[in-house]
Design a protein around this motif. Structure first.
Motif, short mmCIF file in Angstrom:
data_model
loop_
_atom_site.label_atom_id
_atom_site.label_comp_id
_atom_site.label_asym_id
_atom_site.label_seq_id
_atom_site.Cartn_x
_atom_site.Cartn_y
_atom_site.Cartn_z
N ARG A 72 0.56 5.44 0.26
CA ARG A 72 -0.55 6.83 0.40
C ARG A 72 -0.08 7.96 -0.39
O ARG A 72 0.94 8.27 -0.42
N ARG A 127 -3.13 0.75 -4.02
CA ARG A 127 -2.70 -0.62 -4.16
C ARG A 127 -1.88 -0.71 -5.26
O ARG A 127 -1.97 0.05 -6.54
N TYR A 133 0.71 -1.28 0.08
CA TYR A 133 -0.03 0.18 -0.10
C TYR A 133 0.90 1.23 0.04
O TYR A 133 1.84 1.23 0.53
N ASN A 141 -5.23 5.69 -0.27
CA ASN A 141 -4.33 4.64 -0.21
C ASN A 141 -4.31 3.87 -1.51
O ASN A 141 -5.37 3.33 -1.91
#
Ligand code: ZN
Length: 273
Positions: free
Chosen positions: A44, A51, A42, A49
């Motif tokens: 940010r 993937r 993950y 967030n």
């Protein structure tokens, strides 16, 4: 080592055809490289967030190249801090012993096979290598990134102007991009040696699969083709996977469950015995 595996490896080691080795994330686990597919992947950006399957895309790079580059420089930092393990080193020994009768096909972008000593000529990096970049506008082929770029890059560091300037194409001034296959792109020969990887099975003495579970397209094609053509197939993985199931069904297949860093050196020693 069970007798059936030892016999299969002795036959393959004496055969004239190439030994083809396909590696995935499992071979780099003992070097401390996370898969970037699980929770550790993950990332940010602002309040969102992301993937990996959303960030490792051409469309994300088009929208936010600085943020995508920051993620890749962080990942490169992780890879620069890692060192090749006993499984990588065993495959170097195998290449040195077999020369052109050895082909390494790797899904890994961490560069550890080349750092261990496998040669670029015998190593098909079918998902690219994150220590290289190429022009996003397709001016030319991949070039190595400056050695220290990304070393120690923390998770929350944004791209600074000096680093951004280092990530520009010398020819056209546009962005460089990481030399990696993104989720919304297709394999090709020019960048990722797709045809060479598929063609490597012709006359192969063995397909040895290390630490990959069969999540992506090219590895699945290789393993399926090997089983269909009765190429001897050894699948090593930490746990059962679609590939171990294929090997268990294959006429000349053996499954080896365990850590790559333990099992690959044993397999290579039996091949070279
Ligand atoms: Zn360019």
């Amino acid at each position: 080592m069970e007798a059936r595996l030892r016999d299969l490896l002795a036959r393959a080691g004496a055969a004239p055809g190439p030994v083809v080795v396909l590696t995935g994330a499992g071979i780099s686990a003992a070097s401390g490289i996370p898969t970037f597919r699980g929770p550790e992947g993950y990332w940010r950006i602002g309040s969102v967030n992301y993937r990996p399957e959303h960030l490792a895309t051409r469309s994300a790079f088009e929208r936010m190249p600085e943020s995508v580059w920051a993620w890749y420089l962080y990942r490169r930092g992780v890879c620069l801090a890692a060192v090749p393990n006993a499984a990588h080193r065993a495959l170097v020994e195998l290449e040195r012993a077999r020369g052109e009768r050895f082909v390494l096909v790797t899904q890994n972008v961490d560069g550890l096979h080349l750092r261990a000593g496998n040669t670029p000529a015998r190593t098909l990096q079918v998902h690219g290598n994150l220590h290289f970049a190429r022009c996003f506008g397709a001016c030319g082929g991949p070039l190595p990134l400056p050695a220290e770029l990304g070393a120690g890059w923390p998770r929350d560091r944004e791209l600074d102007p000096a680093t951004a300037a280092a990530l520009r194409c010398a020819r056209c001034g546009g962005w460089l991009r990481p030399h990696v296959l993104w989720f919304d792109e297709c394999y090709d020969e020019a960048n990722y040696r797709f045809d060479s990887a598929l063609g490597s099975l012709g006359g192969a003495a063995l397909l040895l699969v290390v630490g990959t579970a069969g999540a992506t397209n090219l590895p699945s094609q290789l393993v399926t083709a090997a089983a269909a053509r009765n190429v001897p197939l050894v699948v090593q993985n930490l746990e059962p996977s679609p590939f171990t199931a294929t090997a268990a069904r294959a006429r000349d297949g053996v499954v080896v469950l365990g850590e790559a860093a333990d099992e690959v050196p044993r397999i290579v020693a039996a091949l070279l015995a």
